[in-house]
Each structure stands twice: as C-alpha cells, then as structure tokens.
Design a protein around this motif. Structure first.
Motif, mmCIF file in Angstrom:
data_model
loop_
_atom_site.group_PDB
_atom_site.id
_atom_site.type_symbol
_atom_site.label_atom_id
_atom_site.label_comp_id
_atom_site.label_asym_id
_atom_site.label_seq_id
_atom_site.Cartn_x
_atom_site.Cartn_y
_atom_site.Cartn_z
ATOM 1 N N ALA A 1 -2.294 -9.013 0.713
ATOM 2 C CA ALA A 1 -1.701 -9.706 -0.549
ATOM 3 C C ALA A 1 -2.217 -10.466 -1.094
ATOM 4 O O ALA A 1 -2.630 -11.070 -2.584
ATOM 5 N N CYS A 2 -2.701 -11.655 -0.500
ATOM 6 C CA CYS A 2 -3.345 -13.107 -0.307
ATOM 7 C C CYS A 2 -5.077 -12.573 -1.129
ATOM 8 O O CYS A 2 -5.901 -13.683 -1.297
ATOM 9 N N ASN B 1 -1.175 1.680 -3.475
ATOM 10 C CA ASN B 1 0.146 1.322 -2.833
ATOM 11 C C ASN B 1 -0.284 1.388 -1.519
ATOM 12 O O ASN B 1 -0.617 2.878 -0.746
ATOM 13 N N PHE B 2 0.809 0.033 -1.375
ATOM 14 C CA PHE B 2 0.823 -0.198 0.593
ATOM 15 C C PHE B 2 2.118 0.116 0.945
ATOM 16 O O PHE B 2 2.493 -1.049 0.718
ATOM 17 N N LYS B 3 2.584 0.716 1.500
ATOM 18 C CA LYS B 3 3.644 1.576 1.562
ATOM 19 C C LYS B 3 4.354 1.252 3.881
ATOM 20 O O LYS B 3 3.388 2.810 4.323
ATOM 21 N N GLY B 4 5.353 0.821 4.122
ATOM 22 C CA GLY B 4 5.560 0.986 5.469
ATOM 23 C C GLY B 4 4.359 -0.057 6.239
ATOM 24 O O GLY B 4 4.112 -0.738 5.907
ATOM 25 N N TYR C 1 -4.623 -7.855 -9.346
ATOM 26 C CA TYR C 1 -3.547 -8.203 -8.954
ATOM 27 C C TYR C 1 -2.105 -7.435 -7.585
ATOM 28 O O TYR C 1 -2.925 -6.612 -7.425
ATOM 29 N N ALA C 2 -2.157 -8.733 -7.294
ATOM 30 C CA ALA C 2 -0.729 -7.927 -6.314
ATOM 31 C C ALA C 2 0.888 -7.827 -6.856
ATOM 32 O O ALA C 2 0.902 -9.004 -6.567
ATOM 33 N N LEU C 3 1.495 -6.675 -6.498
ATOM 34 C CA LEU C 3 3.212 -7.112 -7.063
ATOM 35 C C LEU C 3 3.860 -6.670 -5.740
ATOM 36 O O LEU C 3 3.335 -5.402 -4.998
ATOM 37 N N ILE C 4 4.812 -7.145 -5.301
ATOM 38 C CA ILE C 4 5.046 -7.078 -3.882
ATOM 39 C C ILE C 4 6.810 -6.473 -4.393
ATOM 40 O O ILE C 4 7.585 -7.039 -5.068
ATOM 41 N N GLU C 5 7.301 -5.203 -3.838
ATOM 42 C CA GLU C 5 8.145 -4.217 -4.452
ATOM 43 C C GLU C 5 8.727 -4.824 -3.267
ATOM 44 O O GLU C 5 8.519 -3.710 -2.420
ATOM 45 N N ILE D 1 3.165 -3.179 -3.255
ATOM 46 C CA ILE D 1 3.339 -3.645 -1.659
ATOM 47 C C ILE D 1 4.898 -4.012 -1.441
ATOM 48 O O ILE D 1 5.598 -4.344 -2.572
ATOM 49 N N ASN D 2 4.908 -2.412 -0.467
ATOM 50 C CA ASN D 2 6.317 -2.488 0.055
ATOM 51 C C ASN D 2 6.041 -2.649 1.852
ATOM 52 O O ASN D 2 6.055 -1.441 2.397
#
Length: 239
Positions: A82-83, A7-10, A67-71, A40-41
């Motif tokens: 994400a790329c 999780n990449f957050k902030g 894979y990347a999921l943008i939340e 990712i958020n």
C-alpha cells in the motif's frame, strides 16, 4: 483510457509475483492506463515476494497515479504494498499496520524424545541446520537469526518512513507489529483518509479525467486460492 483496478487478497506467497507481475508490467507500460487502484485485503506474507511486487508498483507510481484502498485488513507485507501508493485509504472497520517481521518454525525435539526417536543429521557447515525442527536453537543461533530478521525489518520500516513522510518519533511508536483501527491509522499517518470504494474511485476519476474502470486482477491458480481460503478460515476461528 481507463483506470485499472487490482485486488490483492489473501496471503502473499512466493508465487504471487508470477501471478501479478504480468498485469503490473502491462499497467506500467500502457499509456491508455491512466491510473491504478489497489484494493487490498491481506495480512501480508512472504517478504521477498512483497519486495518484488512493491518495486514494480513503485515503477508504476513514478509514471501515473496509484491509490490504495484497504478493505478488511492491510497488514505487514500488504501494508508495505500500500505504501507504493500516492494516497492510502481504509474503510472505517479496516485494520492497518503490523509493521514488523515474524518467522515461526516448530521444535519437535521434546516430542521425538518422548517417542525415543533420535535424528541423525549429517551436515557440512556449522549452521547448516540452524532452523531445524528436530533440535532447539542455541542462543548464538537465535541471535544470528534475529539479526537477519532485523535487516529485513529495517528495509520495511525505512520504506514506510520515507513513503509516509513520518518522523522517527512516530516510527518508534507504530513500527511495533501492532495493527491499528482506521481512525488510529489516520491519526498516526499510516493512511490519508477513511473512505469506501465509491469515494476513492470518484477521486481517481476526477484526478485523471476518465470515467472508465477496468479490473485487471489476474486469477490466481486454483490451489493458491484454495490454500488462501483455508488459511483465512483458520485465522477467523483462532483470532
């Protein structure tokens, strides 16, 4: 064998590589990790920290599926991360993009003038105080600083163009600093699909042939989490 989740957050800060790199190197080297899902958020952050993380993610991507999921939001440096993914997904209400570079600094010079305060600046090097908050920038200095930012922007822009296989005409339209809805992002080629977490996980399971999931997200230092929450609270008030 398992699929790892990060999780990449902030906000991405200068300390982010120190937080995430050990987990990313582990994911790269361990054969039992069959794939990586980035959740990712984030609205982005420090460009240099982003590039460090992106380069390591690209190493992983060259060896196993990513894979990347943008939340929520995947903007600026977070979209750059994400790329690195083979496929990028976003939820229906997500915001995606903001391909651009920004630098902000205060100019206190007029305020100090009203208080009758003058700053004494001793420097060696004509441009040593080019971004000082105690005086306005000259037109020449603005041009110098903008050229530096253009170079950083060019690196970001070219990676998006290459990884997303986008033409120059599309890049001219989307690499403007704007964020897009998930539908707009899909139309413009910034993402591959609109999906939720369960759907993306199921696709990765089918691709890798494993049903095991393991969250390898490192816990950020308390002060970093606190600052990120404070920033997000301010953002939610002013946006």
């Amino acid at each position: 064998m398992y699929i790892s989740v990060l999780n990449f957050k902030g906000t991405i800060t200068g300390s982010s590589p120190g937080t995430y790199m050990p987990a990313l190197r582990y994911i790269e080297k361990k054969n039992k990790v069959k794939a990586l899902l980035l959740i990712i958020n984030s609205g982005g952050g420090d460009a240099n920290a982003t590039e460090i993380l992106y380069n390591q993610l690209m190493k992983i991507s060259s060896k196993k599926p990513v894979y990347a999921l943008i939340e929520g939001i995947g903007a600026s440096g977070a979209y750059w991360l994400a790329c690195s993914a083979e496929k990028i997904f976003a939820m229906r209400t997500s915001l995606v993009g903001s391909i651009g570079v920004i630098s902000m600094s205060p100019d206190f010079s007029e305020f100090l003038d009203t208080l009758g305060i003058k700053m004494r600046i001793n420097k060696v090097g004509k441009y040593k105080d080019i971004n000082s908050p105690f005086r306005p920038m000259t037109e020449e200095e603005n041009a110098i600083y903008n050229n530096i930012m253009k170079d950083v922007y060019s690196v970001f822009r070219e990676e998006v163009k290459k990884r997303r296989n986008l033409g120059e005409d599309i890049m001219e339209e989307i690499a403007t600093g704007l964020v897009f809805s998930a539908e707009q992002a899909k139309k413009n080629g910034l993402i591959d699909g609109i999906a939720n977490l369960e759907t993306v996980v199921d696709e990765l399971k089918a691709k890798t042939g494993t049903n095991s999931i393991k969250n390898l997200t490192p816990k950020r230092p308390f002060i970093s989490r606190l600052m990120s929450m404070s920033f997000e609270a301010i953002y939610n008030v002013i946006k």
